[in-house]
Design a protein around this motif. Structure first.
Motif, PDB file in Angstrom:
ATOM      1  N   LEU A 147       0.831  -1.209   0.000  1.00 57.12           N
ATOM      2  CA  LEU A 147       0.000   0.000   0.000  1.00 57.12           C
ATOM      3  C   LEU A 147       0.864   1.257   0.000  1.00 57.12           C
ATOM      4  O   LEU A 147       0.564   2.228  -0.709  1.00 57.12           O
ATOM      5  N   ALA A 148       1.929   1.247   0.797  1.00 58.56           N
ATOM      6  CA  ALA A 148       2.823   2.402   0.812  1.00 58.56           C
ATOM      7  C   ALA A 148       3.500   2.595  -0.541  1.00 58.56           C
ATOM      8  O   ALA A 148       3.654   3.725  -1.024  1.00 58.56           O
ATOM      9  N   ARG A 149       3.901   1.472  -1.183  1.00 59.69           N
ATOM     10  CA  ARG A 149       4.518   1.573  -2.507  1.00 59.69           C
ATOM     11  C   ARG A 149       3.531   2.157  -3.527  1.00 59.69           C
ATOM     12  O   ARG A 149       3.895   3.047  -4.311  1.00 59.69           O
ATOM     13  N   GLU A 150       2.301   1.647  -3.535  1.00 61.87           N
ATOM     14  CA  GLU A 150       1.312   2.137  -4.482  1.00 61.87           C
ATOM     15  C   GLU A 150       0.997   3.610  -4.249  1.00 61.87           C
ATOM     16  O   GLU A 150       0.833   4.374  -5.208  1.00 61.87           O
ATOM     17  N   ARG A 151       0.923   4.005  -2.990  1.00 59.15           N
ATOM     18  CA  ARG A 151       0.661   5.416  -2.704  1.00 59.15           C
ATOM     19  C   ARG A 151       1.802   6.295  -3.200  1.00 59.15           C
ATOM     20  O   ARG A 151       1.582   7.362  -3.789  1.00 59.15           O
ATOM     21  N   ARG A 152       3.038   5.839  -2.977  1.00 59.09           N
ATOM     22  CA  ARG A 152       4.187   6.618  -3.443  1.00 59.09           C
ATOM     23  C   ARG A 152       4.240   6.696  -4.964  1.00 59.09           C
ATOM     24  O   ARG A 152       4.493   7.759  -5.548  1.00 59.09           O
ATOM     25  N   GLU A 153       3.976   5.555  -5.641  1.00 59.86           N
ATOM     26  CA  GLU A 153       3.984   5.555  -7.100  1.00 59.86           C
ATOM     27  C   GLU A 153       2.860   6.418  -7.660  1.00 59.86           C
ATOM     28  O   GLU A 153       3.042   7.095  -8.681  1.00 59.86           O
ATOM     29  N   HIS A 154       1.698   6.381  -6.998  1.00 63.18           N
ATOM     30  CA  HIS A 154       0.589   7.222  -7.458  1.00 63.18           C
ATOM     31  C   HIS A 154       0.926   8.700  -7.302  1.00 63.18           C
ATOM     32  O   HIS A 154       0.638   9.513  -8.201  1.00 63.18           O
ATOM     33  N   ALA A 155       1.551   9.056  -6.177  1.00 58.79           N
ATOM     34  CA  ALA A 155       1.952  10.455  -5.985  1.00 58.79           C
ATOM     35  C   ALA A 155       2.989  10.879  -7.025  1.00 58.79           C
ATOM     36  O   ALA A 155       2.929  11.995  -7.553  1.00 58.79           O
ATOM     37  N   ALA A 156       3.936   9.992  -7.338  1.00 57.96           N
ATOM     38  CA  ALA A 156       4.930  10.306  -8.364  1.00 57.96           C
ATOM     39  C   ALA A 156       4.283  10.476  -9.732  1.00 57.96           C
ATOM     40  O   ALA A 156       4.650  11.363 -10.509  1.00 57.96           O
ATOM     41  N   ALA A 157       3.295   9.625 -10.034  1.00 52.95           N
ATOM     42  CA  ALA A 157       2.594   9.751 -11.315  1.00 52.95           C
ATOM     43  C   ALA A 157       1.823  11.067 -11.392  1.00 52.95           C
ATOM     44  O   ALA A 157       1.796  11.721 -12.442  1.00 52.95           O
ATOM     45  N   LEU A 158       1.210  11.459 -10.283  1.00 54.70           N
ATOM     46  CA  LEU A 158       0.498  12.742 -10.275  1.00 54.70           C
ATOM     47  C   LEU A 158       1.453  13.906 -10.473  1.00 54.70           C
ATOM     48  O   LEU A 158       1.145  14.855 -11.209  1.00 54.70           O
ATOM     49  N   ARG A 159       2.620  13.844  -9.820  1.00 59.77           N
ATOM     50  CA  ARG A 159       3.603  14.923 -10.009  1.00 59.77           C
ATOM     51  C   ARG A 159       4.079  14.971 -11.448  1.00 59.77           C
ATOM     52  O   ARG A 159       4.228  16.056 -12.028  1.00 59.77           O
ATOM     53  N   THR A 160       4.313  13.808 -12.046  1.00 60.02           N
ATOM     54  CA  THR A 160       4.738  13.775 -13.438  1.00 60.02           C
ATOM     55  C   THR A 160       3.668  14.353 -14.358  1.00 60.02           C
ATOM     56  O   THR A 160       3.963  15.112 -15.290  1.00 60.02           O
ATOM     57  N   GLU A 162       1.357  16.534 -13.507  1.00 57.68           N
ATOM     58  CA  GLU A 162       1.282  17.979 -13.288  1.00 57.68           C
ATOM     59  C   GLU A 162       2.396  18.703 -14.023  1.00 57.68           C
ATOM     60  O   GLU A 162       2.180  19.771 -14.615  1.00 57.68           O
ATOM     61  N   VAL A 163       3.607  18.132 -13.984  1.00 58.08           N
ATOM     62  CA  VAL A 163       4.724  18.756 -14.696  1.00 58.08           C
ATOM     63  C   VAL A 163       4.460  18.768 -16.196  1.00 58.08           C
ATOM     64  O   VAL A 163       4.700  19.772 -16.881  1.00 58.08           O
ATOM     65  N   ALA A 164       3.952  17.638 -16.734  1.00 52.77           N
ATOM     66  CA  ALA A 164       3.658  17.572 -18.167  1.00 52.77           C
ATOM     67  C   ALA A 164       2.584  18.586 -18.559  1.00 52.77           C
ATOM     68  O   ALA A 164       2.691  19.255 -19.598  1.00 52.77           O
ATOM     69  N   VAL A 167       4.121  22.044 -18.535  1.00 54.32           N
ATOM     70  CA  VAL A 167       4.956  22.246 -19.725  1.00 54.32           C
ATOM     71  C   VAL A 167       4.093  22.491 -20.951  1.00 54.32           C
ATOM     72  O   VAL A 167       4.368  23.384 -21.762  1.00 54.32           O
ATOM     73  N   THR A 168       3.019  21.708 -21.102  1.00 52.22           N
ATOM     74  CA  THR A 168       2.125  21.889 -22.242  1.00 52.22           C
ATOM     75  C   THR A 168       1.460  23.260 -22.211  1.00 52.22           C
ATOM     76  O   THR A 168       1.362  23.944 -23.247  1.00 52.22           O
ATOM     77  N   ALA A 169       1.001  23.662 -21.025  1.00 57.70           N
ATOM     78  CA  ALA A 169       0.369  24.980 -20.907  1.00 57.70           C
ATOM     79  C   ALA A 169       1.352  26.093 -21.242  1.00 57.70           C
ATOM     80  O   ALA A 169       1.001  27.078 -21.910  1.00 57.70           O
ATOM     81  N   GLU A 170       2.601  25.951 -20.800  1.00 60.18           N
ATOM     82  CA  GLU A 170       3.603  26.973 -21.094  1.00 60.18           C
ATOM     83  C   GLU A 170       3.934  27.006 -22.586  1.00 60.18           C
ATOM     84  O   GLU A 170       4.109  28.078 -23.175  1.00 60.18           O
ATOM     85  N   ARG A 171       3.997  25.843 -23.215  1.00 59.98           N
ATOM     86  CA  ARG A 171       4.254  25.813 -24.654  1.00 59.98           C
ATOM     87  C   ARG A 171       3.115  26.476 -25.426  1.00 59.98           C
ATOM     88  O   ARG A 171       3.354  27.224 -26.389  1.00 59.98           O
ATOM     89  N   LEU A 172       1.869  26.213 -25.006  1.00 58.96           N
ATOM     90  CA  LEU A 172       0.738  26.858 -25.665  1.00 58.96           C
ATOM     91  C   LEU A 172       0.770  28.370 -25.461  1.00 58.96           C
ATOM     92  O   LEU A 172       0.459  29.141 -26.373  1.00 58.96           O
TER      93      LEU A 172
END
Length: 377
Positions: A147-160, A162-164, A167-172
């Motif tokens: 559960l801790a691993r899945e929570r950490r991976e989910h948080a990392a995916a959300l951060r990724t 958000e960054v994407a 970046v897309t909004a800034e490019r537009l």
């Protein structure tokens, strides 16, 4: 310092193993559990070696001390359970932080050792019950780790994500700025160059005026591009100041540049003119700029009108012409109308663009305004 704690842990295990035989298994198990807290630093730095130390120490505590003749089987198993409880905690951390293959190996080794020790040192009919309890404790620790691993991976995916998205909004945003700034200037330059090439031999004075307009527009465009590039290169907001962004205060200058391209612009203001937030001010200017570019390039008319209404709750910008009109969706105007719609949508406003019943084309943008702003941009 980390491995010093591991060394002290081994020393404590040695003291427990060589302790008085009269101490109950529960006391030995509790001591092993408390001693495992010395491995906290090692668990963070090297979970797998720390798991090996905990497994070795707990097994030594369970196997090493002789069992008192008066000790009940339940008390003996309490010592086993408490000793391996620390191993289960470390195992959960390994499952949560390590790769899948090392985690599976660690779970298999821990389960095999605990099952073997429990089978050898269980008492009578308690073998099945003790093994089941040990299995459940290990499963609980592994589940918590997963559960801790899945929570950490989910948080990392959300951060990724958000960054994407950022970046897309800034490019537009950069694409809109470059399009709105360059398309208008290039349109004027193209028209002036065509005029100059036609009259360069018959009307040298008009040709010189066209060349002067091309030079002025080119310099202004180059300045805008330089300003955009400098703002992109700024590492933080405290970098060197750049020229201010255009706004509705520059509409008259924009109208003059459009008039040089052969389209006279009538600008009308209504309402209470007041300082606007920078994003609204810039977006309103860019919308007018792009609409005038479309008039110059597509309308085939010599005049248009820009109406700016400063309302209490919204800013209304309308650009109308009496030219050839156009398609309702603006597909013939490239990315111009798309950029305008994106700007208005980001500000929560509304944009309408299409042919007028009486002829020509109309672009209307309504941008909601915050409460009265008393500070200028």
């Amino acid at each position: 310092m980390v491995w010093a704690g591991a060394a002290v842990y081994l020393l404590m295990v040695g003291l427990l193993v060589g302790g008085a035989p009269r101490a109950s298994g529960t006391v030995h198990g509790a001591g092993a559990l408390l001693a495992a807290s010395l491995l906290a630093g090692a668990v963070r730095r090297a979970p797998l070696p720390a798991l090996g130390l905990a497994l070795l120490g707990s097994t030594a505590v369970v196997v090493g001390p002789p069992t008192s003749a008066h000790e009940s089987p339940a008390a003996a198993y309490q010592g086993e359970f408490l000793s391996y409880l620390a191993v289960d905690v470390v195992l959960g951390f390994v499952v949560a932080t390590r790769a899948r293959r090392p985690a599976v190996v660690a779970v298999a080794v821990s389960f095999a050792v605990q099952l073997l020790v429990t089978g050898l040192f269980a008492h009578g009919d308690n073998l099945t019950v003790n093994g089941l309890i040990a299995l459940l404790a290990m499963a609980a620790s592994c589940t918590a780790g997963l559960l801790a691993r899945e929570r950490r991976e989910h948080a990392a995916a959300l951060r990724t994500q958000e960054v994407a998205e950022a970046v897309t909004a800034e490019r537009l945003r950069i694409a809109r700025e470059l399009h709105d700034m360059v398309a208008h200037s290039i349109g004027i330059i193209a028209i002036q160059a065509g005029v100059g090439s036609r009259v360069i031999r018959t009307q040298p004075a008009e040709a010189r005026e066209a060349l002067s307009a091309i030079e002025a527009t080119s310099r202004e465009t180059l300045s805008g591009l330089r300003r955009t590039l400098v703002s992109l290169r700024q590492a933080d907001r405290g970098a060197a100041a750049v020229a201010p962004l255009p706004g509705l205060a520059d509409i008259e200058r924009l109208a003059a540049a459009t008039a040089d391209a052969g389209v006279r612009v009538e600008v009308r203001h209504s309402g209470d003119q007041r300082p606007l937030p920078a994003d609204i001010d810039l977006s309103a200017y860019r919308i007018v700029q792009e609409a005038l570019t479309n008039v110059v390039r597509h309308a085939g008319t010599g005049q248009c009108r820009v109406t700016i209404d400063h309302g209490d709750e919204e800013l209304s910008v309308e650009i109308t012409d009496d030219g050839r009109g156009g398609t309702g969706n603006g597909s013939g105007h490239g990315f111009g109308l798309i950029g305008m719609r994106e700007r208005v949508a980001l500000l929560g406003g509304h944009l309408s663009a299409g042919p007028r019943p009486e002829g020509g084309f109309r672009v209307t943008a309504r941008l909601p305004l915050p409460a009265r702003v008393g500070v200028a941009r």
